[in-house]
Design a protein around this motif. Sequence first.
Motif, PDB file in Angstrom:
ATOM      1  N   GLY A  12       0.803  -1.212   0.000  1.00  0.00           N
ATOM      2  CA  GLY A  12       0.000   0.000   0.000  1.00  0.00           C
ATOM      3  C   GLY A  12       0.840   1.267   0.000  1.00  0.00           C
ATOM      4  N   LEU A  13       2.044   1.184   0.523  1.00  0.00           N
ATOM      5  CA  LEU A  13       2.937   2.339   0.496  1.00  0.00           C
ATOM      6  C   LEU A  13       3.623   2.508  -0.860  1.00  0.00           C
ATOM      7  CD1 LEU A  13       4.554   2.048   4.035  1.00  0.00           C
ATOM      8  CD2 LEU A  13       2.864   3.726   3.269  1.00  0.00           C
ATOM      9  N   LEU A  14       3.744   1.431  -1.619  1.00  0.00           N
ATOM     10  CA  LEU A  14       4.350   1.532  -2.942  1.00  0.00           C
ATOM     11  C   LEU A  14       3.401   2.145  -3.969  1.00  0.00           C
ATOM     12  CD1 LEU A  14       6.209  -1.876  -3.317  1.00  0.00           C
ATOM     13  CD2 LEU A  14       7.234   0.382  -3.163  1.00  0.00           C
ATOM     14  N   LEU A  15       2.136   1.809  -3.874  1.00  0.00           N
ATOM     15  CA  LEU A  15       1.183   2.254  -4.894  1.00  0.00           C
ATOM     16  C   LEU A  15       1.005   3.767  -4.969  1.00  0.00           C
ATOM     17  CD1 LEU A  15      -1.515  -0.537  -4.673  1.00  0.00           C
ATOM     18  CD2 LEU A  15       0.123  -0.112  -6.496  1.00  0.00           C
ATOM     19  N   PRO A  16       0.908   4.490  -3.853  1.00  0.00           N
ATOM     20  CA  PRO A  16       0.747   5.948  -3.976  1.00  0.00           C
ATOM     21  C   PRO A  16       1.958   6.648  -4.594  1.00  0.00           C
ATOM     22  CG  PRO A  16       0.079   5.239  -1.798  1.00  0.00           C
ATOM     23  CD  PRO A  16       0.712   4.060  -2.472  1.00  0.00           C
ATOM     24  N   GLY A  17       3.101   6.012  -4.616  1.00  0.00           N
ATOM     25  CA  GLY A  17       4.260   6.598  -5.271  1.00  0.00           C
ATOM     26  C   GLY A  17       4.287   6.309  -6.756  1.00  0.00           C
ATOM     27  N   GLY A  18       3.786   5.157  -7.136  1.00  0.00           N
ATOM     28  CA  GLY A  18       3.872   4.755  -8.533  1.00  0.00           C
ATOM     29  C   GLY A  18       2.734   5.213  -9.414  1.00  0.00           C
ATOM     30  N   ILE A  19       1.526   5.178  -8.916  1.00  0.00           N
ATOM     31  CA  ILE A  19       0.363   5.509  -9.746  1.00  0.00           C
ATOM     32  C   ILE A  19       0.372   6.969 -10.206  1.00  0.00           C
ATOM     33  CG2 ILE A  19      -2.151   5.692  -9.751  1.00  0.00           C
ATOM     34  CD1 ILE A  19      -2.187   3.086  -8.133  1.00  0.00           C
ATOM     35  N   PRO A  20       0.603   7.941  -9.334  1.00  0.00           N
ATOM     36  CA  PRO A  20       0.671   9.325  -9.839  1.00  0.00           C
ATOM     37  C   PRO A  20       1.847   9.531 -10.799  1.00  0.00           C
ATOM     38  CG  PRO A  20       0.390   9.316  -7.468  1.00  0.00           C
ATOM     39  CD  PRO A  20       0.665   7.913  -7.883  1.00  0.00           C
ATOM     40  N   GLY A  21       2.921   8.808 -10.585  1.00  0.00           N
ATOM     41  CA  GLY A  21       4.056   8.909 -11.499  1.00  0.00           C
ATOM     42  C   GLY A  21       3.705   8.424 -12.894  1.00  0.00           C
ATOM     43  N   ILE A  22       2.980   7.314 -12.970  1.00  0.00           N
ATOM     44  CA  ILE A  22       2.551   6.806 -14.273  1.00  0.00           C
ATOM     45  C   ILE A  22       1.576   7.776 -14.921  1.00  0.00           C
ATOM     46  CG2 ILE A  22       1.267   4.960 -15.420  1.00  0.00           C
ATOM     47  CD1 ILE A  22       2.573   3.006 -13.514  1.00  0.00           C
ATOM     48  N   ALA A  23       0.727   8.410 -14.118  1.00  0.00           N
ATOM     49  CA  ALA A  23      -0.181   9.419 -14.665  1.00  0.00           C
ATOM     50  C   ALA A  23       0.606  10.577 -15.276  1.00  0.00           C
ATOM     51  CB  ALA A  23      -1.117   9.923 -13.579  1.00  0.00           C
ATOM     52  N   ARG A  24       1.686  10.990 -14.615  1.00  0.00           N
ATOM     53  CA  ARG A  24       2.542  12.049 -15.170  1.00  0.00           C
ATOM     54  C   ARG A  24       3.196  11.603 -16.472  1.00  0.00           C
ATOM     55  NH1 ARG A  24       5.152  12.250 -10.070  1.00  0.00           N
ATOM     56  NH2 ARG A  24       3.715  13.272  -8.699  1.00  0.00           N
ATOM     57  N   VAL A  25       3.669  10.359 -16.494  1.00  0.00           N
ATOM     58  CA  VAL A  25       4.307   9.834 -17.705  1.00  0.00           C
ATOM     59  C   VAL A  25       3.331   9.877 -18.876  1.00  0.00           C
ATOM     60  CG1 VAL A  25       5.204   7.733 -18.776  1.00  0.00           C
ATOM     61  CG2 VAL A  25       5.982   8.393 -16.510  1.00  0.00           C
ATOM     62  N   LEU A  26       2.099   9.460 -18.634  1.00  0.00           N
ATOM     63  CA  LEU A  26       1.097   9.444 -19.699  1.00  0.00           C
ATOM     64  C   LEU A  26       0.669  10.848 -20.095  1.00  0.00           C
ATOM     65  CD1 LEU A  26      -1.070   6.434 -18.495  1.00  0.00           C
ATOM     66  CD2 LEU A  26       0.696   6.458 -20.273  1.00  0.00           C
ATOM     67  N   HIS A  27       0.496  11.723 -19.113  1.00  0.00           N
ATOM     68  CA  HIS A  27       0.030  13.087 -19.391  1.00  0.00           C
ATOM     69  C   HIS A  27       1.064  13.887 -20.184  1.00  0.00           C
ATOM     70  CE1 HIS A  27      -2.165  16.801 -18.856  1.00  0.00           C
ATOM     71  NE2 HIS A  27      -1.036  17.376 -18.423  1.00  0.00           N
ATOM     72  N   PHE A  28       2.319  13.805 -19.777  1.00  0.00           N
ATOM     73  CA  PHE A  28       3.373  14.581 -20.427  1.00  0.00           C
ATOM     74  C   PHE A  28       4.086  13.810 -21.536  1.00  0.00           C
ATOM     75  CE2 PHE A  28       3.200  16.592 -16.162  1.00  0.00           C
ATOM     76  CZ  PHE A  28       2.788  17.847 -16.584  1.00  0.00           C
ATOM     77  N   GLU A  29       3.613  12.598 -21.849  1.00  0.00           N
ATOM     78  CA  GLU A  29       4.154  11.755 -22.913  1.00  0.00           C
ATOM     79  C   GLU A  29       5.673  11.593 -22.774  1.00  0.00           C
ATOM     80  OE1 GLU A  29       2.827  13.567 -26.527  1.00  0.00           O
ATOM     81  OE2 GLU A  29       0.736  13.051 -26.153  1.00  0.00           O
ATOM     82  N   LEU A  30       6.095  11.249 -21.565  1.00  0.00           N
ATOM     83  CA  LEU A  30       7.524  11.129 -21.284  1.00  0.00           C
ATOM     84  C   LEU A  30       8.164   9.933 -21.977  1.00  0.00           C
ATOM     85  CD1 LEU A  30       7.616  12.080 -17.499  1.00  0.00           C
ATOM     86  CD2 LEU A  30       8.158  13.506 -19.474  1.00  0.00           C
ATOM     87  N   LEU A  31       7.387   8.906 -22.284  1.00  0.00           N
ATOM     88  CA  LEU A  31       7.966   7.747 -22.964  1.00  0.00           C
ATOM     89  C   LEU A  31       8.361   8.094 -24.395  1.00  0.00           C
ATOM     90  CD1 LEU A  31       5.748   4.808 -21.675  1.00  0.00           C
ATOM     91  CD2 LEU A  31       8.034   5.464 -20.954  1.00  0.00           C
ATOM     92  N   ASP A  32       7.625   9.015 -25.019  1.00  0.00           N
ATOM     93  CA  ASP A  32       7.976   9.446 -26.372  1.00  0.00           C
ATOM     94  C   ASP A  32       9.287  10.227 -26.388  1.00  0.00           C
ATOM     95  OD1 ASP A  32       5.662   8.288 -27.297  1.00  0.00           O
ATOM     96  OD2 ASP A  32       4.518  10.161 -27.279  1.00  0.00           O
ATOM     97  N   HIS A  33       9.593  10.909 -25.298  1.00  0.00           N
ATOM     98  CA  HIS A  33      10.795  11.743 -25.203  1.00  0.00           C
ATOM     99  C   HIS A  33      11.779  11.179 -24.171  1.00  0.00           C
ATOM    100  CE1 HIS A  33       8.442  14.579 -27.512  1.00  0.00           C
ATOM    101  NE2 HIS A  33       7.496  14.527 -26.596  1.00  0.00           N
ATOM    102  N   PHE A  34      11.762   9.881 -23.994  1.00  0.00           N
ATOM    103  CA  PHE A  34      12.578   9.255 -22.955  1.00  0.00           C
ATOM    104  C   PHE A  34      14.069   9.518 -23.170  1.00  0.00           C
ATOM    105  CE2 PHE A  34      14.691   5.659 -20.857  1.00  0.00           C
ATOM    106  CZ  PHE A  34      14.143   5.775 -19.593  1.00  0.00           C
ATOM    107  N   GLY A  35      14.529   9.496 -24.401  1.00  0.00           N
ATOM    108  CA  GLY A  35      15.943   9.711 -24.693  1.00  0.00           C
ATOM    109  C   GLY A  35      16.407  11.131 -24.397  1.00  0.00           C
ATOM    110  N   LYS A  36      15.483  12.089 -24.377  1.00  0.00           N
ATOM    111  CA  LYS A  36      15.836  13.485 -24.124  1.00  0.00           C
ATOM    112  C   LYS A  36      15.790  13.845 -22.641  1.00  0.00           C
ATOM    113  CE  LYS A  36      13.972  14.869 -28.564  1.00  0.00           C
ATOM    114  NZ  LYS A  36      12.910  15.605 -29.262  1.00  0.00           N
TER     115      LYS A  36
END
Length: 68
Positions: A12-36
Amino acid sequence: MHARPFGMIAAGLLLPGGIPGIARVLHFELLDHFGKLPTEGRLTVPTWFFETTAGVVVLLAVARRDCP
């Protein structure tokens, strides 16, 4: 038997750290610009995915009632 509540708390302590982070990745499309991304970003993005995956796996494993 006594490890079940502690495992659920840890997961339960791991999930609140990971889920908002994945939301940020999807919102800001960080996987598309991962190399930068700077080095910190390249380490943080996979960490968010790992935290979420580990939290879900541990919750599913520990929450099962049919375990001895």
